[in-house]
Each structure stands twice: as C-alpha cells, then as structure tokens.
Write an enzyme that holds these catalytic residues in place. Structure first.
Site, PDB file in Angstrom:
ATOM      1  N   LYS A  85       0.284  -3.378   0.749  1.00  0.00           N
ATOM      2  CA  LYS A  85       1.311  -4.266   0.201  1.00  0.00           C
ATOM      3  C   LYS A  85       0.635  -5.506  -0.386  1.00  0.00           C
ATOM      4  O   LYS A  85      -0.356  -6.001   0.177  1.00  0.00           O
ATOM      5  CB  LYS A  85       2.251  -4.645   1.361  1.00  0.00           C
ATOM      6  CG  LYS A  85       3.469  -5.462   1.026  1.00  0.00           C
ATOM      7  CD  LYS A  85       4.297  -5.659   2.307  1.00  0.00           C
ATOM      8  CE  LYS A  85       5.611  -6.355   2.075  1.00  0.00           C
ATOM      9  NZ  LYS A  85       6.437  -6.408   3.326  1.00  0.00           N
ATOM     10  N   SER A 158      11.054  -4.974   2.885  1.00  0.00           N
ATOM     11  CA  SER A 158      10.364  -5.517   1.736  1.00  0.00           C
ATOM     12  C   SER A 158       9.150  -4.703   1.288  1.00  0.00           C
ATOM     13  O   SER A 158       8.633  -4.928   0.188  1.00  0.00           O
ATOM     14  CB  SER A 158       9.907  -6.940   2.042  1.00  0.00           C
ATOM     15  OG  SER A 158       8.993  -6.964   3.126  1.00  0.00           O
ATOM     16  N   SER A 182      11.103  -4.341   7.522  1.00  0.00           N
ATOM     17  CA  SER A 182      10.499  -4.145   6.199  1.00  0.00           C
ATOM     18  C   SER A 182       9.503  -3.007   6.088  1.00  0.00           C
ATOM     19  O   SER A 182       9.114  -2.633   4.980  1.00  0.00           O
ATOM     20  CB  SER A 182       9.823  -5.436   5.736  1.00  0.00           C
ATOM     21  OG  SER A 182      10.782  -6.403   5.424  1.00  0.00           O
TER      22      SER A 182
END
Lengths: 486, 95
Positions: A85, A158, A182
């Site tokens: 990420k 997320s 997330s």
C-alpha cells in the site's frame, strides 16, 4: 457466477510458485514478467497502483535469480513479486498516502515491513492505490480502484488497491493497513484473504499514521497459507516501534491443518444474526456448518456489541487522526479531498473526556472479549454485513464526511481494531450476482497461528479461492503457466 | 436486503434504519447542539480557519459526530481505567 479457475501463472498462489522457484523450475524473472504483463493488461481498468516499479522489479528479480542459482535461497518470498500500500515508506520511491499533501514525498528510508520484505528477497512491483491517508475517501487525483468481480461495485478500503491487485493477479500478495477494517473489508469485497494481526505483532515504523493506538499492518493474499508465509516475514519485534510486542514468531505455515477436531468456534448474536444481509448470513451460517462437519464444536457466546465498540473506536481514531494532521490542516487544507478534510475538522469536536471514556471502554471490552476466549478458540462472523456495495453510493466516493456511514461500514471489523485482537477475513461463498462474501475469524492476542490453522482447514474444504474474478474474463491474457528454468 | 451498510448499523442502535439515518443526517436547526459559529470558534482554538459558508455546511456533519460521541459517553464503563498504551504482549497468560 464465473466458472473460470485460476490457472495462469499470474493467478497461482504465492506458495505454489515459491515451491517452483525454490526447485529452480521457475525463474523469478519469468514470474515478475508475468505479474508485470498482467499489470499492463488490466491496470487501466482497475487502477490498483499509484506507482509501478517495472525496471527495479526486473532488476530485483534478476538478482534473486542469480542468488537462487548459486544456492543462496532465502525462503518462500525470495523472487516473488508483491506490492505494498502506498502508505508505507519506500526509500527513493514516492510515498503519497493517496493524497495531494504528499504527492511529492520521497522517503529516505524504508518502512520496517518493506525492509523485511526486501531482506526476504521479495520483488516489489509497486505501490498500491488507497483511500486518502487511509481515512475512508478517495482523493480525486488518484481516483477509485475498481472491483475485479464487478466494475460497478466498491472495493471498500482503505487498502483498496491492495485488494484489487491481489484478486486480479497483479502480484502474489500485498501489505495493507487496518484501523477500522481497511485490510479485511477490501479482502472480503475482492474475494481474497486479509489479516489484521494482533496490535504489536507487525511493526508500524514507516507507516503513515492514521490513529497510533488503532493502526495495524498486515498481509493480503489469495490463500490462507500465502498469508501465513507473508506474516512470517514481516512479523516480530521492532525496536523502532515502541508498541511492538516481544513475542516470538511461530512457524505459521508449518502449523496449518486440514481438520478441526477439538476446535471451539464461538458465535455471538450481535455479530451473527443482527443487521446482516440475508445472503451474507446464509453463506456465513453454511461456513460455520462446514467447520462443524470438519470437527469443530459451535458455541453460543456473548460479546460486547458493535454499538458499544464502534463509538469507542471512533472516539479514539478521530482525535488521533486530527492531531497528526493539524500542521497540514492549518497550512494546506485545500490539498485534502473534501471528505477527508471534513473528517479531520470534525475530529476537533471529540472532547478529551470522550477520548478518555473511549479508553476506559476499550479496557472494559478487551476484558470482556478475553473472558469469551476462555470458552472458545475463535469467534466467527461476517466480515461485512453486505457484499460489495454499489461504487457510486459507497462511503469512499462521497464528498462528505458522513460519520454515521463510516461507523456503519466498520460495524463488524472495527471492534477488533479497538481491542487489538487478530482477525482474518477469508472468502466463504458468493452472492447470486457473483460477488464474494467474507467470513471473519477472530482469535485471542498473538494467536494468529490458530486463526490460520482453522481458516486453512475451511479453505481447503471449499476451494472458494480457486475462482477467477469475473471482470478478468473480459481480458485476453496470454501468459502461460510457465515452466522455464532460471 | 439492506440498501446500504449504513442501514445495518443504524438498525443495531435499535432504531428504524431509514428513520434513524434520517435523524442523524438532517437534524432540525433548533435541535442542533452545534452552530456554525460555535464550530468556527472551536476550530479557531486549534488554529484551523473555517469560512462561514464552510462551517454552515459542516455543522450538519458535526451534529452527526457529536451524536456518536454522546452515544459513546452514555455507555457505562464501571470501574475500568483507561487502556492507555495497548501492550497485549504484556498481558499474555495474565487473563
């Protein structure tokens, strides 16, 4: 529902290709090329990456190949293409956190998890798209990630890019972060496996903070065994993270099992039957029944409900996030997306007394959940009350903060960010429309090995993970299954 | 089936989901605990400037946030002390 199975090289499991790499039957360069070719073929559709590192990935793969050929094999991640990420610092590579605020930020050191992945010989393909600062909204500069099972549906977030990349064969795993769900929500919506480890299990050094006391870092993969292999590499004490736990890292892959004899699975009404979509509930009930057929005992338990745990979590996250962002909120508020800016401004409204009340409630809920673990080994529940929601009405696409909708989205995942207990989302079926459904298993602190063992037994009995996402069907992918020697 | 996950959460608070969400997202002006002016003042205390127009728009969201915090404050916590720094590794075997 799609009938296609994962047969192409880019779609195989991490441990399947790792075995071939270790045996010198498959070249890390060939493997990396397959992943990069998949990125070229589908990234414009899914938008799962902010940065793709094609050249350095090939260079790393070539180095890995040379090391393996001379007998210096480092382990199951050696020569394996993965992503992280864009929240994690990468030396010399932009780390944007999905925000214009950090659009030009290039760290001069790696996050601990990146360092550990590099030390294990992994090949970094790129940095995944994400919701801005992991705070539940897409920044328009980066745009939304599309769901590989249905382009009109949300990936959640997320760690949205991580979820889509792994589901679509753009790498064999990714590292995400989880403060309210997330990792687990995009894992559920994208039909993959996602672990939020125990708070303290994986270092957060070099991860841009959302909420210091609730942030977790963990792996996202296509199978449980792959997830165990990635956790084994990134877990363990880190002196650069003061909350990092002093607990040895067990052999997660070696502890996997195929039956559930003697396992006690707890189900709690507030997390099992209340406010769950009927299709999701039926899939989760069938998963629990399958675990029973595999030898597990099902036990009704009582847990503090989401209506207590989620407000407590929000009482912690909102002021912590706002405090972290205050300097930028004062100096360049226009660089945030509208919804994240609102969310950060609203954090000013959480009083010190509410924050302390949340801390007291956190202690109480931890103790209540620990008591529940005296009678069961894991809790089972849906990861999300629904399968993937329509993208255009999803929380992440809203230009407003929507505190109530945020609370709703993390109803089943947030309580375990509050307590810090490890929680794993695994696929447990599909809706009639072909959307994946997530089963969440939760264990006592530092019992990730137990989670993996139980989840692996269920996964092997059902094979949900073998199915290829529907949206990939539209792409003519020519990568073969690969057998070239390095 | 729920129209949104929001329905599911509001249902868990024991209210009609649609009615509950409407209550939180569109409070009557007279019922608001926070006004745009108060919001601007509170923000200014932290060095954040919010325009009059923006504070007007934000006050509806602010009311939702305060509703959540009021629901948090109303949950009894008995004799529990604050969790402080979470060190679950130091609690292993202690329960």
């Amino acid at each position: 529902m799609t009938g296609q199975l994962r047969t192409q090289l880019a779609d195989l499991s991490l441990l399947d290709v790792a075995e071939k790499v270790a045996a010198k039957e498959l070249s890390p360069v060939e493997l990396t090329n397959a992943a990069l070719e998949r990125i070229v073929a589908v990234e414009s559709t899914f938008n799962a990456f902010i940065t793709v590192l094609s050249e350095t990935a090939i260079e790393t793969a070539q180095t890995a190949e040379a090391e393996i050929l001379r007998g210096d094999y480092r382990g199951p991640l050696h020569g394996i293409p993965i992503s992280v990420k864009d929240l994690f610092a990468t030396r010399g590579v932009r780390t944007s956190a999905g925000s214009r605020v950090l659009a030009d930020s290039v760290p001069n050191e790696d996050a601990t998890i990146v360092e550990r992945l590099r030390d294990a010989g992994a090949v970094l393909l790129g940095k995944n798209n994400m919701l801005e600062f992991a705070y539940a909204a897409v920044h328009p500069d980066y745009g939304p990630t599309k769901n590989p099972w249905d382009l009109t549906r949300s990936t959640s977030g997320s760690s949205s890019g991580s979820g889509a990349a792994v589901a679509a064969g753009m790498g064999y795993g990714s590292i995400g972060s989880d403060t309210g769900g997330s990792i687990r929500l995009p894992a559920a919506f994208c039909g993959i496996v996602g672990l939020k480890p125990t708070y303290g299990r994986v270092s957060r050094h070099g991860a841009i903070a959302l909420s210091w006391s609730c942030d977790h870092v963990g792996p996202m993969t296509r199978t449980v065994a792959d997830n165990a292999a990635m956790l084994a590499v990134v877990a363990g004490q880190d002196p650069r993270d003061t909350t990092s736990g002093h607990v040895p890292v067990p052999d997660y892959v070696g502890g996997l099992r195929t039956d559930l004899t003697g396992v006690r699975v707890g189900i709690a009404d507030a997390y099992y039957r209340q406010n769950v979509d009927a299709t999701v509930q039926a899939a989760v009930e069938e998963a629990v029944a399958e675990m029973q057929r595999l030898g597990a005992t099902i036990v009704e338990i009582k847990l503090p409900p989401p209506s207590e745990a989620v407000p407590a979590l929000i009482g912690l996250i909102t002021p912590e996030a706002t405090e972290f962002h205050l300097p930028w909120l004062r100096s360049r508020p226009e660089d945030y997306s509208s919804a994240v800016r609102e969310r950060l401004e609203l954090g000013l409204l959480t009083s010190a007394t509410s924050y302390l009340h949340a801390q007291r409630l956190r202690r109480q809920i931890i103790d209540q959940m620990k008591t529940a673990f005296s009678t069961v080994d894991v809790f089972a529940m849906p990861t999300s009350p629904t399968a993937a929601t329509p993208a255009d009405s999803d929380l992440s696409s809203s230009d407003q903060a929507d505190p109530a909708l945020l609370a709703a989205a993390i109803n089943f995942t947030g309580p375990f960010d509050l307590t810090g207990f490890p929680a794993l989302s695994i696929p447990c079926g599909f809706t009639p429309g072909g959307l994946p459904i997530g089963l969440q298993l939760v264990a006592a602190p530092y019992e990730e090995a137990n989670l993996y063992a139980i989840a692996h037994a269920y996964e092997k009995s059902m094979n949900w993970v073998d199915r290829l996402p529907s949206a990939l069907d539209a792409h003519a992918m020519t990568t073969d299954t690969g057998s070239g020697r390095p | 089936m729920f129209r949104s996950i929001g329905d599911a959460f509001m249902g868990s608070l024991g209210r009609n989901p649609r009615k509950g969400q409407a209550e939180m997202s569109q409070p009557e002006p007279a019922d608001r605990a926070i006004t745009p002016e108060l919001l601007r003042t509170l923000s200014a205390l932290s060095g954040i400037e919010i325009s009059a127009e923006r504070s007007e728009a934000l006050s509806l969201q602010a009311e939702q946030q305060l509703t959540l915090m009021r629901s948090l404050d109303a949950i009894p916590v008995g004799l529990s002390e604050p969790a402080g720094e979470l060190r679950l590794d130091q609690e292993l075997g202690a329960s």
